[in-house]
Design an enzyme around this catalytic site. Structure first.
Site, PDB file in Angstrom:
ATOM      1  N   GLU A   1      -9.631  -4.871  -3.777  1.00 43.61           N
ATOM      2  CA  GLU A   1      -8.893  -3.961  -2.906  1.00 43.61           C
ATOM      3  C   GLU A   1      -9.839  -3.029  -2.132  1.00 43.61           C
ATOM      4  OE1 GLU A   1      -5.608  -3.732  -2.428  1.00 43.61           O
ATOM      5  OE2 GLU A   1      -4.574  -4.470  -4.207  1.00 43.61           O
TER       6      GLU A   1
ATOM      7  N   HIS B   1      -8.071  -5.411   0.271  1.00 44.26           N
ATOM      8  CA  HIS B   1      -6.782  -4.782   0.551  1.00 44.26           C
ATOM      9  C   HIS B   1      -6.236  -5.313   1.876  1.00 44.26           C
ATOM     10  CE1 HIS B   1      -3.938  -1.493  -0.027  1.00 44.26           C
ATOM     11  NE2 HIS B   1      -4.187  -1.006   1.178  1.00 44.26           N
TER      12      HIS B   1
ATOM     13  N   SER C   1       0.836  -1.198   0.000  1.00 44.86           N
ATOM     14  CA  SER C   1       0.000   0.000   0.000  1.00 44.86           C
ATOM     15  C   SER C   1       0.875   1.254   0.000  1.00 44.86           C
ATOM     16  CB  SER C   1      -0.970  -0.041   1.186  1.00 44.86           C
ATOM     17  OG  SER C   1      -1.970   0.941   1.056  1.00 44.86           O
TER      18      SER C   1
END
Length: 517
Positions: free
Chosen positions: A322, A421, A200
């Site tokens: 995600e 995610h 990320s």
């Protein structure tokens, strides 16, 4: 750089001073090792500076404080929390796991945590380097760096920073890499074989580091897990509008006054900036990197296509859903109707094309609700499509890139999160015991979970050691190229597929979301 033997407490002599570590599970571990001067007082919002060193033997057996950040007691319904007290500005430290502090010259894996630029720590048990060090004979380093207002607030030109340098987070990470290059050999690592990996925001950091002039020849390969390359990063003028809003929220008029506030007041003001900068249908990012022309000259994704960084080995991937991480459990989004989602699509594709794009997302996921269309759109814009553009661009220049998609959904929250995610993280680290607090892992079949973790964990080790993630216990994983677009699908059954994300690639080929690769 001599090692002082000790059964339970290995000691390493370095130019900054002597460190006393501990033996944990057969590994030599050194925690809370300072790599830069404490960024306090006049050094707040200044580039990282070398640590002055210490006298005597410094105890490195316990974690130090994490960088100040928001903290919600009891955690959140997805991760269960991402950073916990104690917090302190004097926290620019790193942690090292090594099979032996000897002259083994093992490959080095440096992990940079994510957290939306506002949370996380290199000391979190989630990111413990023990599994990689033990299973891969690697030296693993995790780092703390300034986040939130302390790391990402752009202060503009001021006394002591006349050129207007920003990105203090990046100066921290560069200082950590300098420290690693200078000293990791004393911990059994090879300074000429360094892989930097991140997830990320940490993956965006990894790309920025790979393309930085100061790291040329230092980083051999990078692993980019869910990099938010679709973020539109502001320049100095645009960021100063955000800084002005933050000053108002903090109740001060100047950066000099802001520098006098205690850090809890800075974190408190950051909460208000979430509300000021939030836009419906977009991932909330109150703090962002700034293209300041000094510390960061261009978008990090572009750095992987030009100059010395173009020769670095790259592995890049994303999770299938995600955006479900931030939107699937929020009633404000799950109740969205077709009209509002179509209006959000128009932001990217224009009003004329928006209905057709909506229909394309519906076809790609039969039975989808408007909220599903929205989340798939955000997933593509922010993560999948720009990652694919990077893979396509490197394929055209015949620079190897290995691509993957993590597809295993979690049954937690009635399956609403899907393959969200962050879900790949405990599989990559193969340390589910350190994620027991995370609600998003509830209900996973242990046999499927552990089998997939073994496969992924070994692939990450193989890549860090050789630059190729393939290993005998998984299908052949070829680099992504212009002909086959091979993408590894990590699910209950691991499969190498051609053009796995082709629908997203074609739909967003000319959308303009994210930087041009």
């Amino acid at each position: 750089m001599a090692l002082t033997p000790g059964r339970d407490h290995p000691q390493v002599d370095l130019p900054p001073g002597r460190l006393r570590g501990a033996i944990e599970g057969g590994l030599a571990v050194f925690r809370a090792v300072p790599y830069a001067a404490p960024p306090v007082g006049d050094l707040r919002w200044r580039p990282a500076r070398p640590h002055p060193g210490w006298s005597g033997t410094r105890d490195a057996t316990a974690d130090g404080p994490s960088v100040p950040q928001p903290y919600m007691k009891g955690g959140d319904p997805v991760l269960g929390g991402h950073g916990s007290p104690p917090f302190d500005e004097d926290s620019l430290t790193l942690n090292i796991w090594t099979p032996a502090a000897d002259e083994g010259r093992r490959p080095v894996l440096v992990w940079i945590h994510g957290g939306g630029f506002v949370s996380g720590s290199g000391s979190m048990p989630n990111y413990s380097g023990d599994t990689f060090a033990r299973d891969g004979d690697l030296v693993v380093v995790t780092i703390n760096y300034r986040i939130g207002p302390l790391g990402y607030l752009y202060t503009g030109p001021e006394e002591g920073n006349a050129e207007g340098a920003g990105n203090f987070w990046l100066t921290d990470q560069l200082a950590a890499l300098r420290w690693i290059r200078a000293h990791i050999a004393s911990f059994g690592g090879d300074p000429e074989n360094i892989t930097v990996a991140g997830q990320s925001g940490g993956a965006l950091s990894t790309a920025a580091l790979a393309g930085h002039p100061e790291t040329q020849g230092l980083i051999r390969r990078v692993i980019l897990q869910s990099p938010p390359f679709g973020l539109d990063l502001p320049g100095p003028e645009a960021y100063m509008e955000r800084t002005a809003a933050y000053l108002e929220l903090a109740g001060v008029k100047t950066v000099a006054e802001l520098r006098e506030l205690p850090w809890p007041a800075l974190i408190g003001a950051a909460g208000g900036l979430f509300a000021r900068t939030a836009r419906w249908g977009y991932w909330p990012t109150p703090f962002l990197p700034v293209i300041d022309g000094v510390t960061l000259e261009r978008h990090p994704v572009e750095a992987l296509l030009h100059g010395a960084a173009s020769g670095i080995d790259v592995m890049i991937g994303w999770t299938r859903e995600e955006a479900n991480f931030g939107f699937a459990l929020d009633p404000a989004y799950t109740a969205a109707d077709r009209e509002r989602v179509t209006a959000r699509i128009a932001d990217t594709f224009g009003a004329r094309a928006a209905p057709e794009v909506y229909a394309a997302y519906e076809r790609a996921r039969p039975g989808s609700r408007p909220a599903d269309v929205l989340m798939d759109l955000i997933t593509d814009e922010l993560f999948r499509a720009p990652a694919l553009r990077l893979a396509e661009a490197r394929a055209r220049t015949r620079r190897p890139v290995w691509a993957y998609q993590f597809d295993l959904p979690t049954p937690a929250h009635e399956g609403r999160l899907g393959a969200a995610h962050c879900l790949e993280l405990p599989f990559v680290f193969a340390n589910f015991d350190q994620w027991a607090h995370a609600p998003f892992l509830a209900g996973l079949d242990p046999a499927v979970r552990d089998g997939l973790a073994r496969t992924m964990h070994r692939a990450w080790i193989a890549f860090a050691r050789t630059g190729d993630p393939g290993h005998p216990a998984m299908p052949a994983w070829n680099p992504y190229d212009a002909d086959t677009r091979t993408t590894m699908r990590f699910d209950a059954v691991v499969t190498a597929l051609a053009d796995l994300a082709g629908d997203a690639r074609r739909l967003h080929a000319t959308s303009g979301s994210g930087p041009s690769a």
